[in-house]
Motif scaffolding. Structure first.
Motif, mmCIF file in Angstrom:
data_model
loop_
_atom_site.group_PDB
_atom_site.id
_atom_site.type_symbol
_atom_site.label_atom_id
_atom_site.label_comp_id
_atom_site.label_asym_id
_atom_site.label_seq_id
_atom_site.Cartn_x
_atom_site.Cartn_y
_atom_site.Cartn_z
ATOM 1 N N HIS A 226 9.902 4.817 0.257
ATOM 2 C CA HIS A 226 8.567 4.630 0.818
ATOM 3 C C HIS A 226 7.927 3.481 0.046
ATOM 4 O O HIS A 226 7.379 3.666 -1.042
ATOM 5 C CB HIS A 226 7.727 5.900 0.682
ATOM 6 N N SER A 229 2.020 0.530 0.644
ATOM 7 C CA SER A 229 1.316 0.114 1.855
ATOM 8 C C SER A 229 0.823 -1.318 1.727
ATOM 9 O O SER A 229 0.480 -1.787 0.632
ATOM 10 C CB SER A 229 0.113 1.028 2.125
ATOM 11 N N ARG A 243 4.116 -4.285 -2.433
ATOM 12 C CA ARG A 243 5.164 -3.959 -1.474
ATOM 13 C C ARG A 243 6.359 -4.894 -1.651
ATOM 14 O O ARG A 243 7.520 -4.482 -1.629
ATOM 15 C CB ARG A 243 4.610 -4.053 -0.052
ATOM 16 N N ASP A 267 10.010 4.626 5.153
ATOM 17 C CA ASP A 267 8.857 3.840 5.567
ATOM 18 C C ASP A 267 8.817 2.610 4.674
ATOM 19 O O ASP A 267 8.449 2.701 3.502
ATOM 20 C CB ASP A 267 7.577 4.682 5.415
ATOM 21 N N ASN A 269 7.022 -0.128 5.353
ATOM 22 C CA ASN A 269 5.756 -0.849 5.540
ATOM 23 C C ASN A 269 5.979 -2.321 5.871
ATOM 24 O O ASN A 269 5.262 -3.203 5.399
ATOM 25 C CB ASN A 269 4.868 -0.700 4.305
ATOM 26 N N TRP A 299 4.569 2.996 14.479
ATOM 27 C CA TRP A 299 3.242 3.117 13.861
ATOM 28 C C TRP A 299 2.262 2.204 14.574
ATOM 29 O O TRP A 299 2.632 1.100 14.970
ATOM 30 C CB TRP A 299 3.328 2.731 12.373
ATOM 31 N N ILE A 308 7.603 -0.044 11.397
ATOM 32 C CA ILE A 308 7.612 -0.185 9.945
ATOM 33 C C ILE A 308 8.422 0.924 9.289
ATOM 34 O O ILE A 308 8.657 0.893 8.087
ATOM 35 C CB ILE A 308 6.181 -0.217 9.371
ATOM 36 N N HIS A 331 2.577 8.483 11.753
ATOM 37 C CA HIS A 331 3.824 7.783 12.066
ATOM 38 C C HIS A 331 4.640 8.632 13.041
ATOM 39 O O HIS A 331 4.529 9.866 13.031
ATOM 40 C CB HIS A 331 4.680 7.580 10.806
#
Length: 340
Positions: A226, A229, A243, A267, A269, A299, A308, A331
């Motif tokens: 993950h 964000s 990220r 995820d 992002n 998403w 994403i 999501h």
């Protein structure tokens, strides 16, 4: 019968159909309309600019608010400008604009036309799924029940809050006897897991993990990640520095993995077009790109606009890829079937 009583095709008095003559007259008016080439120059320039934006998207700098990554995240949606410009060109009766519109149409089809077609196939011997369950999910037990019914052999969950982990463990226990939770990510499996451990993606806490799934055809290294964000800040625009750092760290971990068969669930992002994920996307294939039907946007769940959430593989063959029904998360869960 008199002329006024006749209801047949609109003929002239000699019996010839006038529709052909009207069409010819319309063509003649267009030929005599010298402005057909002069009108719509601005629309033609817009079409050229749209073409250049799609062709050279990787050259848009990220120095100003990560503008390049933002463009690449929503790159497929630029295709909506083509029918809009087409309507305007027809209204303006501009041959110049209509011809110029061929440029962005061809470029968009070259970039994304392959995603529109259904590339899925029957077969496969391992079904995997991933879902960002949302830390604020109001119904974790219900989400767990939905995911348990998905039929996935291996299920990855992201954004697990510590106090709701028991709800997922309880809801998935019957279908998935093997599981491991590392930080805020977890892996549930119908097949045995071995060597589950966290993966450092340089965040200060655990948001990625790796485990070996023991299948009848040998082990598969499965990563769950993950990535941080992407943020939109008033004073900095679209920012994704953390990220990007974490994506590079994840790419390094996968690159150092000695397993020939690797599956990444999570995820990220970011989309497959986002240059910031090159450290990952350069090593792995997207199951949606290889064997999906459509874009597979995940998403936001209420109106998906970007994919994403990703399932990416190396050393296995994607057979099909799809989105699962909406849960209480923001999501959509996604799944794929692969051949080992």
């Amino acid at each position: 019968m008199t002329e006024t009583e006749y209801d047949g095709p609109e003929d002239d008095r000699s019996g010839n159909d006038r529709s052909g003559s009207r069409f010819g007259a319309a063509l003649d008016r267009l030929r005599r309309d010298r402005g057909i080439w002069r009108r719509g120059i601005v629309l033609a320039l817009c079409a050229v600019a749209l073409t250049l934006l799609m062709v050279f998207h990787s050259d848009i700098p990220n120095r100003i608010g990560n503008l390049g990554s933002l463009t690449e995240t929503f790159l497929p949606w630029l295709g909506l400008f083509v029918p809009l410009l087409l309507v305007l060109a027809l209204v303006r009766r501009s041959a110049t604009a209509l011809i110029a519109l061929l440029l962005p149409a061809v470029v968009w089809l070259n970039l994304f036309g392959g995603l529109v077609a259904d590339k899925s196939a029957a077969g496969g011997d391992l079904t995997v799924a991933t879902h960002n369950v949302n830390a604020d999910n109001p119904d974790p037990a219900g989400t767990a029940r939905q995911l348990a019914a998905s039929g996935a052999d291996v299920l990855a969950l992201e954004e697990l809050k510590g106090d709701v982990v028991p709800a997922y463990e309880e809801g998935l226990a019957e279908e998935y006897p093997y599981h491991s939770v590392q930080g805020t990510v977890g892996l549930w499996s119908k097949l045995p897991l071995r060597a589950a451990q966290p993966v450092d993606i340089r965040m200060g806490w655990t948001r990625a993990m790796r485990a070996n799934v023991v299948t009848p055809k040998g082990e598969v290294a499965v990563y769950v990640a993950h990535l941080p964000s992407v943020r939109v800040k008033l004073n900095a625009g679209f920012t994704a520095n953390q990220r990007d750092i974490s994506a590079n760290a994840l790419g390094e971990a996968i690159s150092a993995d000695r397993h020939e068969r690797v599956v990444l669930l999570g995820d990220l992002n970011g989309t497959m077009n986002d240059r910031a994920l090159n450290a990952v996307t350069s090593q792995l294939r997207s199951t949606q790109g290889a064997a999906g039907d459509g874009f597979g946007f995940s998403w936001p769940a209420s109106f998906p606009m970007a994919r994403i959430d990703q399932i990416m593989v190396k050393g296995v063959e994607p057979m099909s890829s799809w989105a699962l029904p909406e849960t209480q998360s923001d999501h959509l869960p996604i799944a794929a079937r692969v051949q080992l």
